[in-house]
Design an enzyme around this catalytic site. Structure first.
Site, PDB file in Angstrom:
ATOM      1  N   TYR A 134     -60.482  94.329 -10.338  1.00 31.36           N
ATOM      2  CA  TYR A 134     -59.185  94.508  -9.668  1.00 31.36           C
ATOM      3  C   TYR A 134     -59.182  95.799  -8.870  1.00 31.36           C
ATOM      4  CZ  TYR A 134     -54.220  94.445  -8.700  1.00 31.36           C
ATOM      5  OH  TYR A 134     -53.017  94.416  -8.056  1.00 31.36           O
ATOM      6  N   PHE A 153     -51.092  89.774  22.378  1.00 33.34           N
ATOM      7  CA  PHE A 153     -51.592  88.712  21.506  1.00 33.34           C
ATOM      8  C   PHE A 153     -50.431  88.294  20.612  1.00 33.34           C
ATOM      9  CE2 PHE A 153     -53.491  86.812  17.756  1.00 33.34           C
ATOM     10  CZ  PHE A 153     -54.185  85.791  18.375  1.00 33.34           C
ATOM     11  N   THR A 154     -50.389  87.000  20.287  1.00 32.43           N
ATOM     12  CA  THR A 154     -49.221  86.424  19.607  1.00 32.43           C
ATOM     13  C   THR A 154     -48.786  87.229  18.374  1.00 32.43           C
ATOM     14  OG1 THR A 154     -50.742  84.963  18.442  1.00 32.43           O
ATOM     15  CG2 THR A 154     -49.674  84.073  20.406  1.00 32.43           C
ATOM     16  N   ASP A 205     -57.592  96.719  18.820  1.00 28.21           N
ATOM     17  CA  ASP A 205     -57.595  95.378  18.252  1.00 28.21           C
ATOM     18  C   ASP A 205     -59.031  94.879  18.417  1.00 28.21           C
ATOM     19  OD1 ASP A 205     -57.367  92.754  17.572  1.00 28.21           O
ATOM     20  OD2 ASP A 205     -55.652  92.309  18.855  1.00 28.21           O
ATOM     21  N   LYS A 237     -63.276  86.478  13.057  1.00 30.23           N
ATOM     22  CA  LYS A 237     -63.914  86.190  14.351  1.00 30.23           C
ATOM     23  C   LYS A 237     -65.322  86.781  14.362  1.00 30.23           C
ATOM     24  CE  LYS A 237     -59.398  85.435  15.384  1.00 30.23           C
ATOM     25  NZ  LYS A 237     -58.270  86.344  15.469  1.00 30.23           N
ATOM     26  N   ARG A 273     -52.584  77.356  25.192  1.00 30.28           N
ATOM     27  CA  ARG A 273     -52.332  78.786  25.351  1.00 30.28           C
ATOM     28  C   ARG A 273     -51.547  78.927  26.658  1.00 30.28           C
ATOM     29  NH1 ARG A 273     -51.742  80.709  20.915  1.00 30.28           N
ATOM     30  NH2 ARG A 273     -53.375  81.781  19.770  1.00 30.28           N
ATOM     31  N   PHE A 299     -45.815  77.792  18.534  1.00 29.47           N
ATOM     32  CA  PHE A 299     -46.945  76.907  18.868  1.00 29.47           C
ATOM     33  C   PHE A 299     -47.602  76.300  17.639  1.00 29.47           C
ATOM     34  CE2 PHE A 299     -50.284  79.930  17.722  1.00 29.47           C
ATOM     35  CZ  PHE A 299     -49.618  81.136  17.790  1.00 29.47           C
TER      36      PHE A 299
HETATM   37  C1  LIG Z   1     -56.938  86.430  15.636  1.00 30.17           C
HETATM   38  C2  LIG Z   1     -56.442  87.622  16.294  1.00 30.17           C
HETATM   39  C3  LIG Z   1     -55.546  88.483  15.655  1.00 30.17           C
HETATM   40  C4  LIG Z   1     -54.915  88.169  14.304  1.00 30.17           C
HETATM   41  O1  LIG Z   1     -55.832  87.984  13.315  1.00 30.17           O
HETATM   42  P1  LIG Z   1     -55.635  86.910  12.128  1.00 30.17           P
HETATM   43  O2  LIG Z   1     -56.846  87.105  11.283  1.00 30.17           O
HETATM   44  O3  LIG Z   1     -55.572  85.557  12.763  1.00 30.17           O
HETATM   45  O4  LIG Z   1     -54.387  87.241  11.407  1.00 30.17           O
HETATM   46  C5  LIG Z   1     -55.182  89.628  16.323  1.00 30.17           C
HETATM   47  N1  LIG Z   1     -55.637  89.918  17.548  1.00 30.17           N
HETATM   48  C6  LIG Z   1     -56.494  89.099  18.195  1.00 30.17           C
HETATM   49  C7  LIG Z   1     -56.967  89.457  19.559  1.00 30.17           C
HETATM   50  C8  LIG Z   1     -56.918  87.921  17.600  1.00 30.17           C
HETATM   51  O5  LIG Z   1     -57.743  87.109  18.259  1.00 30.17           O
END
Ligand SMILES: *Cc1c(COP(=O)(O)O)cnc(C)c1O
Length: 491
Positions: A107, A159-160, A250, A293, A417, A483
């Site tokens: 933990y 970004f969303t 980011d 990613k 998108r 979306f």
């Molecule tokens: C995917 C993504 C995020 C958010 O990450 P999650 O792991 O999906 O929560 C933030 N910024 C960018 C550019 C992304 O592609």
């Protein structure tokens, strides 16, 4: 537009842009340590396969209707080639799977946490790291710490989830990306660059004390996986030092961005991706990361910072939202796999094959005359739905309609998108983004060249009957990030 004309326009546009800055030569793939005549073949072989269900037209029509014409609501079982996202859909290596087995599930103070922390410090150069369950977990915490109501957060395109967390903390996002990023036909080699005039205007209008940080995405997702140049980032660092503003990175696709810098910025042709990534990070003060990613895992993320105060506060907040600061919502095995994935993502041969596969698909679509965002980005192909379906208005959701048609044609799942993803402003009116795109996102190390062929052939099929494609009406709209769960019917 016929292909030759399309290429001609793209070529003219690219010429105009490139000659602006002689340092930014857009050169073809040119690894000093690679044989120029070789293609992008994978630096791995396949040990295990996952069998897919092949679908038929009748079942696909039924499935997309049941999903309210939203590809997010399809069952993955009904999908043949899944290009919804490259997020968490990567294939892990044998090294990552074996790391899973040595994950320490304590933990507190897990060994795996320290392995992940070490990887972040060694490869990215940030001082402090706190794991989170994924990227938005990191965004939530960092936005809460750094943003006060009324603040402005400039960024190289929204970004969303990033923008939503900024808004939930009372901030307002302001787009400072160069105009070329909003033009699908511009062949600018670094569409992720910051426009300093836009940034200066914001500072004049609001004052730098209203700007807690500038949000810089490496490989701008919403612009089509487009990179920021090192030259632009260096200039931004100098600029922000003068104004006393942080840069928050980011860094979701930083290795893919580094690959483009290596290919396109003369100074970096013989530098490794690992070196370039470290230099990128060195110009920023902290980061949020979705490890789903670049870092080749299925779940995970982190906050990184060089500031002790921010680290302290983040350690406090992470306990509320994610878990203790030595696991942040992740299993020990996840942290272990991230540590290995970060290292693998920085391998030159890996990125060469990764982006090479995406470029292969893009070229294939161009051969069929499909209008796509140029130049081809790092993580997928973005089809220009406005150019594909010029008879539809943006209120008829052309990208949503096109994504549904591609699924019906072949079982290839993509995502919208455009106006649906852009959502509504605080006053309730729609954002109308210039780019109305369908994203064909390629998971890392998952699909083959033959899959790429099928995808391009399917889009060509839909293109042949594009004039018959009707628009959509939204019949259900969720309040946040619509979306994901919105439902539609055909007009
Ligand atoms: C995917 C993504 C995020 C958010 O990450 P999650 O792991 O999906 O929560 C933030 N910024 C960018 C550019 C992304 O592609």
């Amino acid at each position: 537009m016929p292909l030759f004309l399309f290429n001609f326009v793209a070529c003219i546009l690219s010429f105009c842009n490139i000659t602006e800055d002689p340092k930014l030569l857009y050169l073809p793939i040119n690894h000093s340590n690679m044989n120029h005549k070789r293609s992008w073949a994978e630096p791995y072989k396949i040990k295990m396969v996952e069998l897919l269900k092949m679908t038929n037209l009748k079942d696909r029509i039924k499935a997309i209707k049941e999903a309210g014409f939203n590809t997010f609501l399809l069952k993955s079982e009904d999908v043949y080639i899944d290009l919804l996202t490259d997020s968490g859909t990567n294939a892990m290596s044998d090294q990552q799977w074996s790391a899973f087995m040595v994950g320490d599930e304590a933990y507190a103070g897990s060994k795996s946490f320290y392995h992940m922390e070490k990887a972040v410090q060694k490869y990215y150069g940030y001082k402090h790291m706190i794991p989170t369950h994924q990227g938005r977990g990191a965004e939530n915490i960092l936005s809460k710490i750094l943003i006060k109501p009324g603040d402005i957060i400039p960024g190289n395109m929204y970004f969303t989830t990033t923008r939503l967390h900024q808004e939930l903390s009372g901030g307002t996002f302001a787009d400072i990306i160069i105009d070329e990023a909003h033009d699908p036909l511009s062949n600018h080699p670094f569409k992720g660059n910051v426009d300093f005039q836009k940034l200066e205007d914001l500072i004049k209008k609001y004052g730098s004390d209203k700007i807690p940080y500038i949000s810089i995405a490496t490989n701008v997702n919403m612009a089509g996986g487009q990179p920021i140049s090192m030259a632009n980032l260096r200039e931004l660092r100098t600029f922000t030092r003068i104004h006393g503003i942080r840069i928050i990175h980011d860094m979701t696709r930083v290795a893919e961005n580094a690959y483009f810098i290596q290919q396109r910025e003369a100074e970096f042709h013989s530098r490794s991706i690992a070196e370039i990534v470290k230099e990128i990070c060195s110009y920023t003060d902290g980061a949020t990361m979705s490890a789903k990613k670049d870092a080749l895992v299925n779940i995970g993320g982190f906050i990184a910072t060089n500031e002790w105060d921010v680290y302290e506060e983040a350690r406090n907040l992470v306990v509320v939202y994610e878990g203790l600061h030595t696991y942040g919502g992740l299993a020990g095995r996840d942290m272990e796999a991230i540590a290995v994935g970060i290292r693998e993502s920085l391998d030159d041969n890996h990125q060469h094959a990764r982006v090479g596969q995406v470029e292969y698909l893009g070229n294939k679509m161009l051969e069929f005359g499909i209008p796509i965002v140029l130049p081809v980005g790092g993580h997928g192909i973005f089809v220009d739905a406005k150019a594909f379906l010029p008879h539809l208005t943006q209120d008829q959701f052309p990208a949503q309609a096109l994504a549904a048609e591609v699924y019906i044609d072949s079982g290839v799942r993509t995502m919208e998108r455009g106006v649906v993803s852009a959502g509504r402003k605080a006053d309730g009116t729609n954002y109308y983004p210039k780019l109305e795109l369908v994203r064909f996102t390629i998971p890392r190390r998952v699909y083959t060249q033959a899959h790429m062929d099928v995808i391009a052939e399917s889009v060509a099929n839909v293109y042949d009957r594009r004039k018959k494609i009707r628009g959509m009406k939204m019949v259900y709209e969720p309040k946040y990030l619509r979306f994901f769960q919105a439902r539609f019917t055909k007009l």
